[in-house]
Design a protein around this motif. Structure first.
Motif, PDB file in Angstrom:
ATOM      1  N   ASN A  69      -4.748  -6.358 -10.343  1.00  0.00           N
ATOM      2  CA  ASN A  69      -3.435  -7.178 -10.386  1.00  0.00           C
ATOM      3  C   ASN A  69      -2.306  -6.436  -9.613  1.00  0.00           C
ATOM      4  O   ASN A  69      -1.164  -6.297 -10.309  1.00  0.00           O
ATOM      5  N   CYS A  70      -2.542  -5.656  -8.568  1.00  0.00           N
ATOM      6  CA  CYS A  70      -1.250  -4.676  -7.960  1.00  0.00           C
ATOM      7  C   CYS A  70      -1.099  -5.135  -6.417  1.00  0.00           C
ATOM      8  O   CYS A  70      -1.880  -5.703  -5.838  1.00  0.00           O
ATOM      9  N   ASP A  71       0.104  -5.263  -6.118  1.00  0.00           N
ATOM     10  CA  ASP A  71       0.262  -5.351  -4.697  1.00  0.00           C
ATOM     11  C   ASP A  71       1.174  -3.809  -4.248  1.00  0.00           C
ATOM     12  O   ASP A  71       2.194  -3.546  -4.521  1.00  0.00           O
ATOM     13  N   PHE A  72       0.450  -3.259  -3.402  1.00  0.00           N
ATOM     14  CA  PHE A  72       0.896  -1.787  -2.704  1.00  0.00           C
ATOM     15  C   PHE A  72       1.785  -2.105  -1.544  1.00  0.00           C
ATOM     16  O   PHE A  72       2.001  -0.867  -1.056  1.00  0.00           O
ATOM     17  N   GLY A  73       2.081  -3.174  -1.009  1.00  0.00           N
ATOM     18  CA  GLY A  73       2.774  -3.260   0.071  1.00  0.00           C
ATOM     19  C   GLY A  73       2.083  -2.805   1.481  1.00  0.00           C
ATOM     20  O   GLY A  73       0.849  -3.157   1.403  1.00  0.00           O
ATOM     21  N   ASN A  74       2.812  -2.564   2.346  1.00  0.00           N
ATOM     22  CA  ASN A  74       2.243  -2.074   3.681  1.00  0.00           C
ATOM     23  C   ASN A  74       2.312  -0.738   3.901  1.00  0.00           C
ATOM     24  O   ASN A  74       3.184   0.155   3.634  1.00  0.00           O
ATOM     25  N   THR A  75       0.828  -0.168   4.260  1.00  0.00           N
ATOM     26  CA  THR A  75       0.874   1.297   4.157  1.00  0.00           C
ATOM     27  C   THR A  75       1.303   1.608   5.719  1.00  0.00           C
ATOM     28  O   THR A  75       0.903   1.041   6.780  1.00  0.00           O
ATOM     29  N   ALA A  76       1.895   3.068   5.804  1.00  0.00           N
ATOM     30  CA  ALA A  76       2.063   3.531   7.118  1.00  0.00           C
ATOM     31  C   ALA A  76       0.757   3.914   7.978  1.00  0.00           C
ATOM     32  O   ALA A  76       0.859   3.654   9.129  1.00  0.00           O
ATOM     33  N   ASN A  77      -0.083   4.229   7.268  1.00  0.00           N
ATOM     34  CA  ASN A  77      -1.462   4.558   7.572  1.00  0.00           C
ATOM     35  C   ASN A  77      -2.504   3.225   7.523  1.00  0.00           C
ATOM     36  O   ASN A  77      -3.038   3.074   6.410  1.00  0.00           O
ATOM     37  N   ARG A  78      -2.399   2.202   8.407  1.00  0.00           N
ATOM     38  CA  ARG A  78      -3.038   1.189   8.124  1.00  0.00           C
ATOM     39  C   ARG A  78      -4.668   1.265   8.294  1.00  0.00           C
ATOM     40  O   ARG A  78      -5.547   0.566   7.856  1.00  0.00           O
ATOM     41  N   GLU A  79      -4.914   2.209   9.177  1.00  0.00           N
ATOM     42  CA  GLU A  79      -6.479   2.563   9.400  1.00  0.00           C
ATOM     43  C   GLU A  79      -7.368   3.186   8.260  1.00  0.00           C
ATOM     44  O   GLU A  79      -8.336   2.824   7.795  1.00  0.00           O
ATOM     45  N   HIS A  80      -6.366   3.848   7.258  1.00  0.00           N
ATOM     46  CA  HIS A  80      -7.016   4.284   6.094  1.00  0.00           C
ATOM     47  C   HIS A  80      -5.967   4.119   4.893  1.00  0.00           C
ATOM     48  O   HIS A  80      -5.442   5.502   4.371  1.00  0.00           O
ATOM     49  N   PRO A  81      -5.743   3.087   4.537  1.00  0.00           N
ATOM     50  CA  PRO A  81      -5.005   2.918   3.381  1.00  0.00           C
ATOM     51  C   PRO A  81      -5.459   3.565   2.070  1.00  0.00           C
ATOM     52  O   PRO A  81      -4.513   3.703   1.168  1.00  0.00           O
ATOM     53  N   LEU A  82      -6.625   3.836   1.904  1.00  0.00           N
ATOM     54  CA  LEU A  82      -7.212   4.504   0.787  1.00  0.00           C
ATOM     55  C   LEU A  82      -7.958   5.801   1.140  1.00  0.00           C
ATOM     56  O   LEU A  82      -8.674   5.776   2.445  1.00  0.00           O
ATOM     57  N   TYR A  83      -7.947   6.848   0.312  1.00  0.00           N
ATOM     58  CA  TYR A  83      -8.645   7.822   0.446  1.00  0.00           C
ATOM     59  C   TYR A  83      -9.455   8.483  -0.644  1.00  0.00           C
ATOM     60  O   TYR A  83      -8.784   8.500  -1.575  1.00  0.00           O
ATOM     61  N   LEU A  84     -10.762   8.372  -0.755  1.00  0.00           N
ATOM     62  CA  LEU A  84     -11.685   8.623  -1.786  1.00  0.00           C
ATOM     63  C   LEU A  84     -12.610   9.938  -1.668  1.00  0.00           C
ATOM     64  O   LEU A  84     -13.385   9.783  -0.430  1.00  0.00           O
ATOM     65  N   TYR A  85     -12.573  10.807  -2.462  1.00  0.00           N
ATOM     66  CA  TYR A  85     -13.738  11.849  -2.393  1.00  0.00           C
ATOM     67  C   TYR A  85     -14.215  12.223  -3.873  1.00  0.00           C
ATOM     68  O   TYR A  85     -13.467  12.313  -4.510  1.00  0.00           O
ATOM     69  N   ASN A  86     -15.498  12.085  -3.756  1.00  0.00           N
ATOM     70  CA  ASN A  86     -16.090  12.643  -5.141  1.00  0.00           C
ATOM     71  C   ASN A  86     -15.530  11.584  -6.412  1.00  0.00           C
ATOM     72  O   ASN A  86     -14.854  11.889  -7.483  1.00  0.00           O
ATOM     73  N   VAL A  87     -15.672  10.387  -6.119  1.00  0.00           N
ATOM     74  CA  VAL A  87     -15.381   9.210  -6.857  1.00  0.00           C
ATOM     75  C   VAL A  87     -16.362   8.284  -7.233  1.00  0.00           C
ATOM     76  O   VAL A  87     -17.155   7.985  -6.250  1.00  0.00           O
ATOM     77  N   GLN A  88     -16.549   7.859  -8.495  1.00  0.00           N
ATOM     78  CA  GLN A  88     -17.549   6.979  -8.825  1.00  0.00           C
ATOM     79  C   GLN A  88     -17.069   5.853  -9.680  1.00  0.00           C
ATOM     80  O   GLN A  88     -16.215   6.068 -10.686  1.00  0.00           O
ATOM     81  N   ASP A  89     -17.171   4.649  -9.349  1.00  0.00           N
ATOM     82  CA  ASP A  89     -16.820   3.329  -9.445  1.00  0.00           C
ATOM     83  C   ASP A  89     -15.183   3.332  -9.822  1.00  0.00           C
ATOM     84  O   ASP A  89     -14.395   3.245 -10.994  1.00  0.00           O
ATOM     85  N   LEU A  90     -14.754   3.377  -8.550  1.00  0.00           N
ATOM     86  CA  LEU A  90     -13.274   2.817  -8.668  1.00  0.00           C
ATOM     87  C   LEU A  90     -13.464   1.115  -8.419  1.00  0.00           C
ATOM     88  O   LEU A  90     -13.824   0.722  -7.410  1.00  0.00           O
ATOM     89  N   ASN A  91     -12.912   0.617  -9.467  1.00  0.00           N
ATOM     90  CA  ASN A  91     -12.802  -0.949  -9.524  1.00  0.00           C
ATOM     91  C   ASN A  91     -11.464  -1.358  -9.085  1.00  0.00           C
ATOM     92  O   ASN A  91     -10.594  -1.112  -9.768  1.00  0.00           O
TER      93      ASN A  91
END
Length: 255
Positions: free
Chosen positions: A216-238
């Motif tokens: 239930n979040c609104d993060f707005g517009n990212t300047a990096n539209r190609e990669h708005p998220l970055y995950l490394y060594n993460v299990q079960d981000l819901n």
């Protein structure tokens, strides 16, 4: 608060040259004072600072049972001295420690956070392409288990991060060089990097960041539209009802 039990931070305004709130629990091997735990942060306003609510980087004794709610990260100085990141964890293979049972809800960030990336140098051979990841500044939510790794010569204590719940975060856009943006990246979760370990063998178990719920979040517009998220060594981000760049996401991610 460092190695503290039963803390209330309420109705305060922060405008600082570093983290607005920094919860700590001992550095490196200073674990003897026990964890920081049972902490409530509510009804506060954050302006300039590195992180608004930050855990670490000195967290050797562990941090648990932290509740942050009803907070305004107003960031009125966004044009000249922006809030670097909003919700932040930082630790590394030397500082170790654990974070568990961290709850964040009802956060308003009307003027976003820094819309350009800042990052920490990685160790030789690291799998992290640091220059494309907003680990130091530029993300709304930043969990960095590879914080400033070149600063520590001894890297033998993998941190553990689990059971995090973030909900009802609303992030607004401001004018940037390339448009209207709220941040550079919405979410950066960088788990422990196994190749950083330089202790004796066998290597201890290096756990991913796990059981993180963002809804239930609104993060707005990212300047990096190609990669708005970055995950490394993460299990079960819901992700549940999470809006980024005008698109709603409902998925479970591991990386």
């Amino acid at each position: 608060p460092e190695a503290c039990d039963n803390v209330l931070v309420e109705s305060c305004t922060f405008d600082s040259g570093d983290d607005c709130i920094a919860i700590k629990a001992g550095k490196n091997r200073d674990t003897q004072y026990g964890p920081s735990q049972n902490i409530v942060i509510q009804n506060c306003t954050m302006q300039s600072g590195h992180g608004a609510v930050t855990l670490g980087s000195e967290m050797a004794g562990g941090i648990q049972n932290v509740y942050a709610q009803n907070l305004l990260f107003e960031n009125i100085n966004w044009a000249t001295n922006p809030l670097n990141t909003a919700i932040r964890l930082k630790t590394n293979m030397n500082r170790g420690g654990f974070l568990r049972h961290f709850y964040v809800r009802h956060i308003s960030i009307p003027n976003g956070v820094q819309t350009s990336p800042s990052f920490y140098a990685t160790l030789p051979g690291s799998p992290i392409a640091s220059r494309t990841v907003a680990t130091a500044a530029g993300a709304v939510v930043t969990f960095d288990c590879d914080y400033a790794p070149v600063a520590d010569n001894v890297r033998t204590r993998p941190p553990e991060v689990s059971h995090v719940h973030i909900s009802n975060v609303k992030v607004g856009n401001v004018k940037s060089k390339t448009g209207q943006h709220s941040c550079y990246q919405a979410i950066v979760i960088l788990g422990p990097v196994a190749s950083d370990y330089n202790g004796s063998l066998p290597t201890p178990k290096i756990l991913p960041v796990s059981d993180v719920h963002i809804e239930n979040c609104d993060f707005g517009n990212t300047a990096n539209r190609e990669h708005p998220l970055y995950l490394y060594n993460v299990q079960d981000l819901n992700l549940k009802n999470v809006m980024i760049n005008g698109e709603v996401t409902n998925k479970v991610l591991s990386a």
